[in-house]
Design a protein around this motif. Structure first.
Motif, PDB file in Angstrom:
ATOM      1  N   ASN A 172      97.072  21.002  30.075  1.00 49.27           N
ATOM      2  CA  ASN A 172      98.299  20.246  30.325  1.00 49.27           C
ATOM      3  C   ASN A 172      99.447  20.794  29.479  1.00 49.27           C
ATOM      4  O   ASN A 172      99.262  21.707  28.671  1.00 49.27           O
ATOM      5  CB  ASN A 172      98.082  18.742  30.125  1.00 49.27           C
ATOM      6  CG  ASN A 172      97.798  18.357  28.696  1.00 49.27           C
ATOM      7  OD1 ASN A 172      98.069  19.107  27.758  1.00 49.27           O
ATOM      8  ND2 ASN A 172      97.238  17.177  28.505  1.00 49.27           N
ATOM      9  N   SER A 173     100.625  20.234  29.679  1.00 51.49           N
ATOM     10  CA  SER A 173     101.816  20.756  29.000  1.00 51.49           C
ATOM     11  C   SER A 173     101.765  20.562  27.486  1.00 51.49           C
ATOM     12  O   SER A 173     102.532  21.197  26.761  1.00 51.49           O
ATOM     13  CB  SER A 173     103.078  20.115  29.581  1.00 51.49           C
ATOM     14  OG  SER A 173     103.016  18.704  29.483  1.00 51.49           O
ATOM     15  N   ALA A 174     100.865  19.725  26.989  1.00 47.25           N
ATOM     16  CA  ALA A 174     100.691  19.544  25.552  1.00 47.25           C
ATOM     17  C   ALA A 174      99.671  20.537  24.984  1.00 47.25           C
ATOM     18  O   ALA A 174      99.420  20.569  23.786  1.00 47.25           O
ATOM     19  CB  ALA A 174     100.244  18.114  25.251  1.00 47.25           C
ATOM     20  N   GLY A 175      99.051  21.340  25.859  1.00 42.84           N
ATOM     21  CA  GLY A 175      98.078  22.325  25.418  1.00 42.84           C
ATOM     22  C   GLY A 175      96.650  21.817  25.378  1.00 42.84           C
ATOM     23  O   GLY A 175      95.753  22.532  24.928  1.00 42.84           O
ATOM     24  N   ASP A 176      96.433  20.589  25.830  1.00 39.13           N
ATOM     25  CA  ASP A 176      95.086  20.011  25.844  1.00 39.13           C
ATOM     26  C   ASP A 176      94.382  20.334  27.156  1.00 39.13           C
ATOM     27  O   ASP A 176      95.019  20.456  28.202  1.00 39.13           O
ATOM     28  CB  ASP A 176      95.150  18.485  25.689  1.00 39.13           C
ATOM     29  CG  ASP A 176      95.736  18.063  24.358  1.00 39.13           C
ATOM     30  OD1 ASP A 176      95.458  18.731  23.347  1.00 39.13           O
ATOM     31  OD2 ASP A 176      96.480  17.053  24.338  1.00 39.13           O
ATOM     32  N   LYS A 177      93.056  20.411  27.106  1.00 35.96           N
ATOM     33  CA  LYS A 177      92.260  20.626  28.317  1.00 35.96           C
ATOM     34  C   LYS A 177      92.010  19.280  28.987  1.00 35.96           C
ATOM     35  O   LYS A 177      91.851  18.261  28.312  1.00 35.96           O
ATOM     36  CB  LYS A 177      90.925  21.283  27.992  1.00 35.96           C
ATOM     37  CG  LYS A 177      91.060  22.704  27.531  1.00 35.96           C
ATOM     38  CD  LYS A 177      89.696  23.280  27.217  1.00 35.96           C
ATOM     39  CE  LYS A 177      89.849  24.574  26.442  1.00 35.96           C
ATOM     40  NZ  LYS A 177      88.594  24.979  25.827  1.00 35.96           N
TER      41      LYS A 177
END
Length: 71
Positions: A11-16
């Motif tokens: 996602n845009s926060a860098g989380d899977k």
């Protein structure tokens, strides 16, 4: 035989983030999975923790077979 397709995005926060689809068809191809994931990202319908899905990370199909015994 039951098949489950698990799609993993970033996602845009860098989380899977995983999206699991039960009842996937047998013989699903890499091209079909790529196309599905591209469409999900382009349509921007799903969020994870308030963040949009922005890229593909991976995918896998799990095959499950159940054998019942009459006792």
């Amino acid at each position: 035989m039951e098949y489950t397709l698990t799609l993993t995005f970033v996602n845009s926060a860098g989380d899977k983030s995983n999206l699991t689809i039960s009842g996937a068809k047998a013989g699903v191809t890499k091209d079909e999975v790529n196309s599905l994931m591209d469409t999900i990202i382009a349509k921007d319908v799903f969020e994870n923790k308030g963040a949009s899905l922005v890229s593909k990370y991976g995918a896998q199909i799990t095959q499950r077979q159940t054998t019942k015994f009459d006792l």
